[in-house]
Design a protein around this motif. Structure first.
Motif, PDB file in Angstrom:
ATOM      1  N   UNK A 112       5.607  -4.671  14.811  1.00  0.00           N
ATOM      2  CA  UNK A 112       6.122  -3.794  13.766  1.00  0.00           C
ATOM      3  C   UNK A 112       5.904  -4.497  12.439  1.00  0.00           C
ATOM      4  N   UNK A 113       4.971  -3.977  11.665  1.00  0.00           N
ATOM      5  CA  UNK A 113       4.614  -4.623  10.403  1.00  0.00           C
ATOM      6  C   UNK A 113       5.647  -4.254   9.345  1.00  0.00           C
ATOM      7  N   UNK A 114       6.490  -5.222   9.014  1.00  0.00           N
ATOM      8  CA  UNK A 114       7.719  -4.971   8.269  1.00  0.00           C
ATOM      9  C   UNK A 114       7.968  -6.178   7.378  1.00  0.00           C
ATOM     10  N   UNK A 115       8.015  -5.990   6.057  1.00  0.00           N
ATOM     11  CA  UNK A 115       8.314  -7.103   5.161  1.00  0.00           C
ATOM     12  C   UNK A 115       9.683  -7.672   5.502  1.00  0.00           C
ATOM     13  N   UNK A 116       9.713  -8.973   5.767  1.00  0.00           N
ATOM     14  CA  UNK A 116      10.960  -9.601   6.172  1.00  0.00           C
ATOM     15  C   UNK A 116      10.778 -11.107   6.108  1.00  0.00           C
ATOM     16  N   UNK A 117      11.883 -11.822   6.136  1.00  0.00           N
ATOM     17  CA  UNK A 117      11.830 -13.262   6.338  1.00  0.00           C
ATOM     18  C   UNK A 117      11.352 -13.520   7.754  1.00  0.00           C
ATOM     19  N   UNK A 118      10.451 -14.480   7.921  1.00  0.00           N
ATOM     20  CA  UNK A 118       9.953 -14.784   9.256  1.00  0.00           C
ATOM     21  C   UNK A 118      11.086 -15.332  10.108  1.00  0.00           C
ATOM     22  N   UNK A 119      11.286 -14.738  11.283  1.00  0.00           N
ATOM     23  CA  UNK A 119      12.423 -15.086  12.125  1.00  0.00           C
ATOM     24  C   UNK A 119      12.095 -15.924  13.333  1.00  0.00           C
ATOM     25  N   UNK A 120      10.884 -16.499  13.385  1.00  0.00           N
ATOM     26  CA  UNK A 120      10.541 -17.381  14.487  1.00  0.00           C
ATOM     27  C   UNK A 120       9.735 -16.736  15.592  1.00  0.00           C
ATOM     28  N   UNK A 121       9.432 -15.441  15.488  1.00  0.00           N
ATOM     29  CA  UNK A 121       8.633 -14.737  16.500  1.00  0.00           C
ATOM     30  C   UNK A 121       7.540 -13.930  15.814  1.00  0.00           C
ATOM     31  N   UNK A 122       6.344 -13.960  16.398  1.00  0.00           N
ATOM     32  CA  UNK A 122       5.219 -13.201  15.846  1.00  0.00           C
ATOM     33  C   UNK A 122       5.305 -11.750  16.293  1.00  0.00           C
ATOM     34  N   UNK A 123       6.254 -11.023  15.717  1.00  0.00           N
ATOM     35  CA  UNK A 123       6.456  -9.619  16.079  1.00  0.00           C
ATOM     36  C   UNK A 123       6.097  -8.666  14.955  1.00  0.00           C
ATOM     37  N   UNK A 150       3.978   0.501  13.443  1.00  0.00           N
ATOM     38  CA  UNK A 150       3.993  -0.065  14.786  1.00  0.00           C
ATOM     39  C   UNK A 150       2.561  -0.105  15.294  1.00  0.00           C
ATOM     40  N   UNK A 151       2.115  -1.302  15.682  1.00  0.00           N
ATOM     41  CA  UNK A 151       0.730  -1.505  16.098  1.00  0.00           C
ATOM     42  C   UNK A 151       0.700  -1.925  17.564  1.00  0.00           C
ATOM     43  N   UNK A 184      -8.135   0.298  23.282  1.00  0.00           N
ATOM     44  CA  UNK A 184      -7.880   0.868  21.956  1.00  0.00           C
ATOM     45  C   UNK A 184      -6.789   0.103  21.220  1.00  0.00           C
ATOM     46  N   UNK A 185      -6.867   0.188  19.887  1.00  0.00           N
ATOM     47  CA  UNK A 185      -5.757  -0.158  19.009  1.00  0.00           C
ATOM     48  C   UNK A 185      -5.107   1.151  18.598  1.00  0.00           C
ATOM     49  N   UNK A 186      -3.811   1.273  18.805  1.00  0.00           N
ATOM     50  CA  UNK A 186      -3.101   2.485  18.400  1.00  0.00           C
ATOM     51  C   UNK A 186      -1.995   2.110  17.424  1.00  0.00           C
ATOM     52  N   UNK A 187      -1.860   2.911  16.379  1.00  0.00           N
ATOM     53  CA  UNK A 187      -0.935   2.605  15.285  1.00  0.00           C
ATOM     54  C   UNK A 187      -0.112   3.845  14.972  1.00  0.00           C
ATOM     55  N   UNK A 188       1.181   3.646  14.884  1.00  0.00           N
ATOM     56  CA  UNK A 188       2.095   4.726  14.518  1.00  0.00           C
ATOM     57  C   UNK A 188       2.546   4.515  13.082  1.00  0.00           C
ATOM     58  N   UNK A 189       2.306   5.517  12.234  1.00  0.00           N
ATOM     59  CA  UNK A 189       2.704   5.476  10.834  1.00  0.00           C
ATOM     60  C   UNK A 189       3.811   6.511  10.642  1.00  0.00           C
ATOM     61  N   UNK A 190       5.040   6.096  10.334  1.00  0.00           N
ATOM     62  CA  UNK A 190       6.138   7.071  10.193  1.00  0.00           C
ATOM     63  C   UNK A 190       6.080   7.797   8.853  1.00  0.00           C
ATOM     64  N   UNK A 191       5.020   8.566   8.680  1.00  0.00           N
ATOM     65  CA  UNK A 191       4.817   9.339   7.456  1.00  0.00           C
ATOM     66  C   UNK A 191       3.958  10.541   7.795  1.00  0.00           C
ATOM     67  N   UNK A 192       3.948  11.512   6.898  1.00  0.00           N
ATOM     68  CA  UNK A 192       3.215  12.746   7.151  1.00  0.00           C
ATOM     69  C   UNK A 192       1.728  12.627   6.857  1.00  0.00           C
TER      70      UNK A 192
END
Length: 713
Positions: A112-123, A150-151, A184-192
């Protein structure tokens, strides 16, 4: 709602926009194509960054065809969200997808590509969750959406897959894996709707170059930004900082700029952006004294405005519904908010002599940053604001210095796609030395810079090893904000720390040229082994056998080339870590030589090196040329003319280029720069070097060169 419109709304929401035809991929620049799906939002990552493509440089790259089969690409809107699918072949590896700290190859991961402080896991929750990936098949994909994406990077298997996985029986097949092959690479974009870009190669490096050049090219820091910086303790006063500068001189240690931490504000967390009159009664005089000593000041800040700040009444109606530490969150998508900050910062900082900023706390944590239920006066959603805030603060502060024709170089806690040209280096509070190197490598795939700063160490060995790494990174920094450490905190290794810092200073011509190529060609100055042209560095797949204790689902792991990277066009860096006496180094094809001695070390093979405590392993390719200057403690000013030593390694002829300009202004954009062609040719049994300079009036090195041939015949 009228029943008719309710039915129409439900019908339209369920519509899908199916796979785009080849004609719907529009060529927007050489080797770059764009497609749109659904209703395109006003806010996106590239719009927030605001970079203009360097079309002239893009035209210099080789022409390529669209790199993917269009009939295997799907861009759809389903239930009001964008679903993207891109094909994968069996041998492909994927790199990028944000600033990750533990892994390189991202194939087989869900993020889940989400701006955040890195929390110790490559998520995917990290400081620069750039939604760009590059494939070993030689292309890149960017999703220009300022949303939490979400990738599924080769993890999801469709019933109607083009290349389905083999059917395995866990009862009898020891190679059974819980994660079957996905095509495949599949990506979900929560936008219209969103826009998608595809970058051709034909190599991974060329795809990365196109991405960087499309975003304006890489940044070119001022020369002083490539020197050494010390960030002082939080509550240091002006006299404390001036004493710190004197101590650096007494210890004969390099210092080009000082990081002034939160105590310079009259209030911090949230900030006033106004000088504390007790610690800094005369800010202009203080900054002038620093400059007299050849040192610049970089001010720490977070952008959240204290009720005690003079701007508060004007910024309040231009801010979000929620606070951070009781401070306003300005809506920087609004021109008026940007202008108020510009006027204040220019008057109180830049016009007084401040040279840059450290932009903190624009990443996360969720428990203190504005929540996703926050609203902003522009109508920008809280989610979109989270994804672009670091971009916007970088862009506007960089623009302030540009308008003064002064280059800056600073630090930022969050970034995203489109940031290649920004003069900022990403940092964080995480403190794993090895993971810092992984992040440095991964930064080269996504158009950001990363610095593995030094803060503290338990032993002198750890201290020295960390210092060696930062001196071979985009910013050589000691961050002493909490404990007041100095480069000489461990006296037993003071000489070795000084030596590696001065080696960085000596390498200015080489390093500055690497950044110039970043700007003009899009080649990252520090880059992963996978970005070494004409090489094919792949991860080794291992695992897969069932185990009741450690691997119950037979998942595969990826053994990668770890903890080594390339600097510029000729050097390989292989940091050492505490407790190591030796390490393995994977050499690219061709012959390689020891930087310090010129001795041959190997060719296209894995070697083991035992460098001792005083050296970071460095290697130079055959025919490699490394220009250097004499040891010094501050980077040269715009009027200095320096002697030049040019080293050549190996037995093969070689060529390279050396860039120069005044090192401080943007005059290079108007032609005030020079390139010198450096060549080594064989004449009989000897190698001879030559240098030809374009625009010598902008060249700040003596034409009489000391050529040093490091490898004996």
């Amino acid at each position: 709602m009228n029943p008719f419109f309710r039915i129409l709304f439900i019908f339209l929401s369920g519509l899908s926009f199916h796979a785009l035809d080849a004609q719907e991929w529009t060529r927007v620049a050489p080797g770059i194509w764009k497609a749109s799906v659904g209703a395109i939002p006003d806010i996106s990552l590239l719009r927030a960054a605001g970079a203009e493509p360097n079309l002239e440089a893009l035209e210099q790259l080789p022409e390529v065809e669209f790199p993917l089969p269009t009939d295997r690409i799907s861009l759809e809107v389903i239930d009001g969200q964008v679903h993207l699918r891109f094909p994968l072949e069996r041998e492909e590896e994927l790199y990028g997808l944000g600033l990750q700290f533990k892994t390189h190859n991202q194939r087989g991961r869900i993020m889940e590509l989400h701006v955040d402080h890195y929390g110790g896991a490559d998520n995917g929750r990290t400081h620069a969750p750039v939604p760009f990936y590059v494939s070993t098949a030689g292309y890149g994909v960017l999703v220009d959406a300022a949303r939490y994406l979400t990738v599924y990077a080769g993890t999801a298997i469709r019933v109607e897959a083009d290349d389905p996985p083999l059917l395995q029986d866990r009862n009898t097949d020891k190679q059974w894996a819980a994660q079957p092959y996905s095509d495949a690479v599949e990506i979900l974009v929560p936008a219209a709707g969103t826009e998608v870009y595809i970058f051709g190669g034909p190599s991974m490096l060329k795809a990365v170059q196109r991405y960087n050049l499309f975003n304006g090219g890489g940044c070119l820091p001022p020369k002083w930004g490539l020197g050494f910086t010390q960030r002082v303790p939080t509550l240091y006063s002006d006299s404390d900082i001036l004493q710190e500068v004197a101590d650096f001189a007494d210890h004969d240690f390099p210092l080009d700029f000082i990081g002034v931490e939160p105590g310079w504000h009259s209030m911090a967390y949230p900030c006033t952006f106004e000088w504390d009159e007790g610690r800094f009664p005369d800010p202009k005089g203080f900054l002038e004294k620093l400059r007299e000593r050849g040192v610049r000041a970089n001010l720490w800040l977070n952008p959240y405005l204290s009720p005690r700040g003079s701007m508060y009444p004007e910024i309040k109606p231009l801010s979000g519904s929620h606070t951070v530490w009781n401070g306003l969150v300005p809506d920087f998508t609004l021109e008026k908010a940007r202008q108020l900050y510009k006027d204040h910062f220019t008057e109180h900082h830049i016009d007084l002599g401040v040279s840059g900023y450290k932009i903190d706390e624009v990443d996360g944590y969720d428990r203190w940053v504005w929540p996703d239920v926050a609203t902003f006066p522009s109508g920008t959603s809280a989610e979109e604001m989270r994804q672009i805030y670091g971009l916007m603060v970088q862009r506007m502060t960089a623009d302030w210095f540009r308008e003064k024709n002064r280059r800056t170089y600073g630090l930022v806690r969050a970034s995203n796609a489109g940031a290649s040209s920004f003069p900022y280096v990403v940092y964080n509070d995480y403190y794993s030395h090895k993971d810092f190197i992984t992040a440095l490598i991964n930064s080269s795939f996504i158009g950001v810079l990363w610095t593995p700063e030094v803060r503290a160490s338990k032993t002198s060995e750890e201290w020295l090893r960390r210092m060696q790494s930062v001196c071979f990174s985009p910013m050589a920094m000691l961050n002493a904000w909490a404990d007041g450490t100095k480069p000489w905190t461990f006296p037993e290794v003071e000489d070795e720390v000084r030596a590696v810092a001065q080696l960085r200073m000596r390498l200015l011509p080489y390093l500055y040229t690497a950044f110039a190529r970043y700007r003009s060609e899009g080649i990252p100055p520090f880059r992963a082994m996978q970005l070494w042209e004409n090489s094919d560095f792949r991860s080794e797949q291992r695992g897969g056998n069932l185990s009741s204790d450690r691997n119950p689902y037979g998942e595969y792991a990826s053994k990668e080339i770890r903890y080594q990277y390339l600097m510029g066009d000729a050097m390989l860096v292989a940091p050492m870590f505490e407790g190591e006496e030796s390490r393995s180094v994977v050499l690219p094809p061709g012959k390689w030589y020891d930087f310090y001695t010129g001795a041959y070390v190997g060719a296209g093979e894995v070697i083991t090196v035992t460098p001792g405590l005083d050296q970071i392993p460095l290697f130079v390719r055959d025919g490699g040329i490394v220009p250097m200057i004499a040891s010094r403690n501050q980077m040269p000013g715009p009027d200095e003319i320096l002697p030049l030593e040019i080293r050549h390694y190996g037995q093969s002829p070689g060529s390279s280029r050396l860039y120069d300009d005044d090192g401080t202004t943007f005059d290079y954009e108007r032609g005030a720069f020079s390139w010198a062609d450096l060549r080594v040719k064989r004449q009989g049994n000897q190698l001879r070097g030559s240098m030809r300079i374009d625009n010598p009036e902008f060249f700040h090195y003596r034409e009489a060169v000391n050529w040093v041939f490091m490898t004996r015949p």
